[in-house]
Design an enzyme around this catalytic site. Structure first.
Site, PDB file in Angstrom:
ATOM      1  N   HIS A 130      -9.481   5.371   5.037  1.00 50.85           N
ATOM      2  CA  HIS A 130      -9.235   4.681   6.310  1.00 50.85           C
ATOM      3  C   HIS A 130      -9.934   5.366   7.474  1.00 50.85           C
ATOM      4  CE1 HIS A 130      -5.679   1.842   5.251  1.00 50.85           C
ATOM      5  NE2 HIS A 130      -6.499   1.993   4.229  1.00 50.85           N
ATOM      6  N   HIS A 159      -6.757   2.954  -6.702  1.00 56.22           N
ATOM      7  CA  HIS A 159      -5.421   2.376  -6.892  1.00 56.22           C
ATOM      8  C   HIS A 159      -4.849   2.655  -8.279  1.00 56.22           C
ATOM      9  CE1 HIS A 159      -5.912  -0.694  -3.341  1.00 56.22           C
ATOM     10  NE2 HIS A 159      -5.854   0.563  -2.938  1.00 56.22           N
ATOM     11  N   ARG A 181      -6.172   8.145   0.509  1.00 52.37           N
ATOM     12  CA  ARG A 181      -6.262   6.942   1.335  1.00 52.37           C
ATOM     13  C   ARG A 181      -6.622   7.263   2.787  1.00 52.37           C
ATOM     14  NH1 ARG A 181      -1.801   2.903   3.259  1.00 52.37           N
ATOM     15  NH2 ARG A 181      -2.965   0.946   3.417  1.00 52.37           N
ATOM     16  N   ASN A 232      -2.530   0.471   9.029  1.00 55.02           N
ATOM     17  CA  ASN A 232      -2.116   1.881   9.020  1.00 55.02           C
ATOM     18  C   ASN A 232      -0.650   2.092   9.378  1.00 55.02           C
ATOM     19  OD1 ASN A 232      -4.786   2.470   8.473  1.00 55.02           O
ATOM     20  ND2 ASN A 232      -5.307   2.999  10.594  1.00 55.02           N
TER      21      ASN A 232
HETATM   22  C1  HEM Z   1     -10.873  -2.577  -1.737  1.00 54.75           C
HETATM   23  C2  HEM Z   1     -10.106  -2.752  -0.684  1.00 54.75           C
HETATM   24  C3  HEM Z   1      -8.774  -2.112  -0.509  1.00 54.75           C
HETATM   25  C4  HEM Z   1      -7.640  -2.734  -0.101  1.00 54.75           C
HETATM   26  C5  HEM Z   1      -7.489  -4.199   0.285  1.00 54.75           C
HETATM   27  C6  HEM Z   1      -6.590  -1.748  -0.101  1.00 54.75           C
HETATM   28  C7  HEM Z   1      -5.277  -2.000   0.275  1.00 54.75           C
HETATM   29  C8  HEM Z   1      -4.229  -1.129   0.073  1.00 54.75           C
HETATM   30  C9  HEM Z   1      -2.846  -1.436   0.330  1.00 54.75           C
HETATM   31  C10 HEM Z   1      -2.330  -2.741   0.906  1.00 54.75           C
HETATM   32  C11 HEM Z   1      -2.107  -0.358  -0.044  1.00 54.75           C
HETATM   33  C12 HEM Z   1      -0.598  -0.208   0.053  1.00 54.75           C
HETATM   34  C13 HEM Z   1      -0.220   0.203   1.450  1.00 54.75           C
HETATM   35  C14 HEM Z   1       1.256   0.084   1.748  1.00 54.75           C
HETATM   36  O1  HEM Z   1       1.951  -0.684   1.090  1.00 54.75           O
HETATM   37  O2  HEM Z   1       1.728   0.767   2.669  1.00 54.75           O
HETATM   38  C15 HEM Z   1      -3.020   0.642  -0.527  1.00 54.75           C
HETATM   39  C16 HEM Z   1      -2.664   1.879  -0.991  1.00 54.75           C
HETATM   40  C17 HEM Z   1      -3.570   2.835  -1.396  1.00 54.75           C
HETATM   41  N1  HEM Z   1      -4.936   2.764  -1.287  1.00 54.75           N
HETATM   42 FE1  HEM Z   1      -6.007   1.104  -0.962  1.00 54.75          FE
HETATM   43  N2  HEM Z   1      -7.094  -0.548  -0.517  1.00 54.75           N
HETATM   44  C18 HEM Z   1      -8.428  -0.721  -0.771  1.00 54.75           C
HETATM   45  C19 HEM Z   1      -9.320   0.262  -1.163  1.00 54.75           C
HETATM   46  C20 HEM Z   1      -8.995   1.596  -1.308  1.00 54.75           C
HETATM   47  C21 HEM Z   1      -9.947   2.670  -1.428  1.00 54.75           C
HETATM   48  C22 HEM Z   1     -11.462   2.495  -1.365  1.00 54.75           C
HETATM   49  C23 HEM Z   1      -9.229   3.810  -1.564  1.00 54.75           C
HETATM   50  C24 HEM Z   1      -9.720   5.229  -1.699  1.00 54.75           C
HETATM   51  C25 HEM Z   1     -10.899   5.563  -2.136  1.00 54.75           C
HETATM   52  C26 HEM Z   1      -7.834   3.442  -1.558  1.00 54.75           C
HETATM   53  C27 HEM Z   1      -6.781   4.301  -1.758  1.00 54.75           C
HETATM   54  C28 HEM Z   1      -5.459   3.931  -1.758  1.00 54.75           C
HETATM   55  C29 HEM Z   1      -4.389   4.782  -2.226  1.00 54.75           C
HETATM   56  C30 HEM Z   1      -4.570   6.129  -2.900  1.00 54.75           C
HETATM   57  C31 HEM Z   1      -3.197   4.103  -1.978  1.00 54.75           C
HETATM   58  C32 HEM Z   1      -1.775   4.609  -2.221  1.00 54.75           C
HETATM   59  C33 HEM Z   1      -1.362   5.438  -1.015  1.00 54.75           C
HETATM   60  C34 HEM Z   1       0.027   6.028  -1.088  1.00 54.75           C
HETATM   61  O3  HEM Z   1       0.728   5.914  -2.087  1.00 54.75           O
HETATM   62  O4  HEM Z   1       0.397   6.646  -0.061  1.00 54.75           O
HETATM   63  N3  HEM Z   1      -7.734   2.097  -1.361  1.00 54.75           N
HETATM   64  N4  HEM Z   1      -4.313   0.146  -0.436  1.00 54.75           N
END
Ligand code: HEM
Ligand code: NAG
Ligand code: NAG
Ligand code: NAG
Ligand code: NAG
Ligand code: NAG
Ligand code: NAG
Length: 320
Positions: free
Chosen positions: A65, A192, A61, A93
């Site tokens: 970002h 995800h 992630r 973030n």
């Molecule tokens: C399409 C639009 C996207 C949205 C709206 C989005 C939104 C989010 C949100 C809200 C979370 C949870 C954050 C939290 O609760 O603190 C999350 C987690 C995550 N996102 Fe996304 N995301 C998107 C695309 C992506 C992309 C493109 C990637 C990587 C290529 C990605 C990788 C991740 C990962 C791996 C997590 C888990 C992180 C952890 O457990 O520390 N996301 N995302």
């Protein structure tokens, strides 16, 4: 005369060629300057995953970002200080991004092995790739040669990183904004399949969203009450949040995407056939994901003499 003319053509060609190479990333960028770079990153990623599996998701992630805001330039890693406000505390973030300590450990080892050579932006690209692989996902040839920014932009981070409440129109335009296609959006959302989200990011969805499985919503409500602890965690893939598989897409088919934005890509729109394809065929998902990661990693990198190689990923070398 003819010889001179040929020479001119060759020179023009060489000039164009060298300009092109300078502006481009390449997989062997550190082959001579730091041959051990890739091994160092990989070994620390393995150690981090041993400490805590979720860190693989967190590292993936971080690269996302970083790249969506002014390109992949490690701007996301800069700490706020008395005279500087960066992206770390931007809304998407703050209290959410993690894995910074792992980046520090990697950077410290790289500075010992080859001082001032490997950029923090490249560390993020390599660590993302290795994390996906060690969690059972695909691998790809990682492009290198990005340099680090000396600054960051919190306003841009608030504006450009998609929100979990976004609809498909907004998501598509957020991705198009950085040159990523609709298919890239669907493939990259597959990230995800690993990691966790806080109750705060899916509470709205489980209390009254229209496109959620009722039993799935119900099962999450006791964990994430209307007035409760915002930081309680739930796997983004309800079944295997530590395994990089295609269950994320299978969940979407039965309306069990955790975030509203997840379910938006399977919601009677043109993404539906792509979601079905990835849910049926994990190899197609892996190939599209790998290609899209390389594209995402290529978003307006700093190269040549732009930017710097930070000595410490949390701050610019520039003195105030
Ligand atoms: C399409 C639009 C996207 C949205 C709206 C989005 C939104 C989010 C949100 C809200 C979370 C949870 C954050 C939290 O609760 O603190 C999350 C987690 C995550 N996102 Fe996304 N995301 C998107 C695309 C992506 C992309 C493109 C990637 C990587 C290529 C990605 C990788 C991740 C990962 C791996 C997590 C888990 C992180 C952890 O457990 O520390 N996301 N995302
Ligand atoms: C793993 O955990 C140990 C103990 O907390 C810590 O000292 C070490 O830096 C961690 N390694 C990584 C790569 O995060
Ligand atoms: C970031 O989170 C901290 C701790 O919860 C909070 O004190 C701070 O106000 C937040 N910063 C921004 C810019 O929202
Ligand atoms: C920061 O980003 C915003 C929004 O994209 C933009 O309007 C502004 O010019 C940027 N600031 C700097 C200093 O680049
Ligand atoms: C998507 O969200 C944007 C911003 O909230 C809104 O303006 C737009 O009308 C929405 N589009 C659809 C099709 O719902
Ligand atoms: C909220 O949940 C988190 C994660 O489960 C936990 O660490 C924290 O102690 C909880 N806070 C409160 C006030 O219950
Ligand atoms: C604050 O952070 C900026 C960006 O990393 C850096 O250029 C500056 O030197 C830092 N200032 C201090 C006092 O550390």
């Amino acid at each position: 005369m003819a010889a001179l003319f040929n020479l001119q053509i060759i020179c023009t060609f060489l000039i164009i060629f060298s300009v092109t190479i300078q502006a481009q990333l390449s997989p062997d960028y550190y082959s001579y300057s730091c041959p051990e770079a890739l091994d160092i990153v990989n070994n620390v990623v393995i150690e981090a995953l041993t400490n805590e599996t979720r860190l693989g998701a967190s590292l993936l992630r971080l690269h996302f970002h970083d790249c969506f805001v002014n390109g992949c330039d490690a701007s996301v890693l800069l700490d706020d200080n008395g005279t500087f406000i960066g992206e770390k505390t931007a809304f998407p973030n703050n209290n959410s991004l993690r894995g910074f300590h792992v980046v520090d450990v990697i950077k410290a080892q790289l500075e010992k092995a080859c001082p001032n050579v490997v950029s923090c932006a490249d560390i993020l690209a390599i660590a993302a790739r290795d994390s996906v692989f060690h969690l059972g996902g695909p691998t790809w040839e990682v492009q290198l040669g990005r340099r680090d920014s000396t600054t960051a932009n919190r306003t841009a981070a608030n504006l450009l990183i998609p929100a979990p409440s976004s609809n498909i129109t907004v998501l598509t335009s957020n991705f198009a904004n950085v040159g990523l296609t609709f298919e890239d959006l669907v493939a990259l959302s597959g990230a995800h399949t690993i990691g966790f989200a806080r109750c705060a990011t899916f509470r709205q969805r489980i209390y009254g969203d229209f496109d959620i499985s009722p039993s799935f919503a119900e099962s999450l409500r006791s964990k994430c009450p209307r007035e409760g602890n915002d930081t309680v965690l739930q796997g983004l893939d309800l079944k295997t949040p530590s395994h990089f598989d295609n269950l994320y897409y299978k969940n979407l088919l039965v309306k069990k995407g955790l975030l509203h934005s997840d379910q938006e890509i399977y919601n009677s729109n043109k993404a539906d056939p792509i979601v079905r394809k990835f849910s049926r065929d994990v190899t197609k998902f892996y190939n599209s994901f790998s290609k899209a990661m390389i594209k995402m990693g290529d978003i307006t990198p700093l190269t040549g003499t732009n930017g710097e190689i930070r000595r410490h990923c949390r701050r610019s070398n520039k003195k105030p």
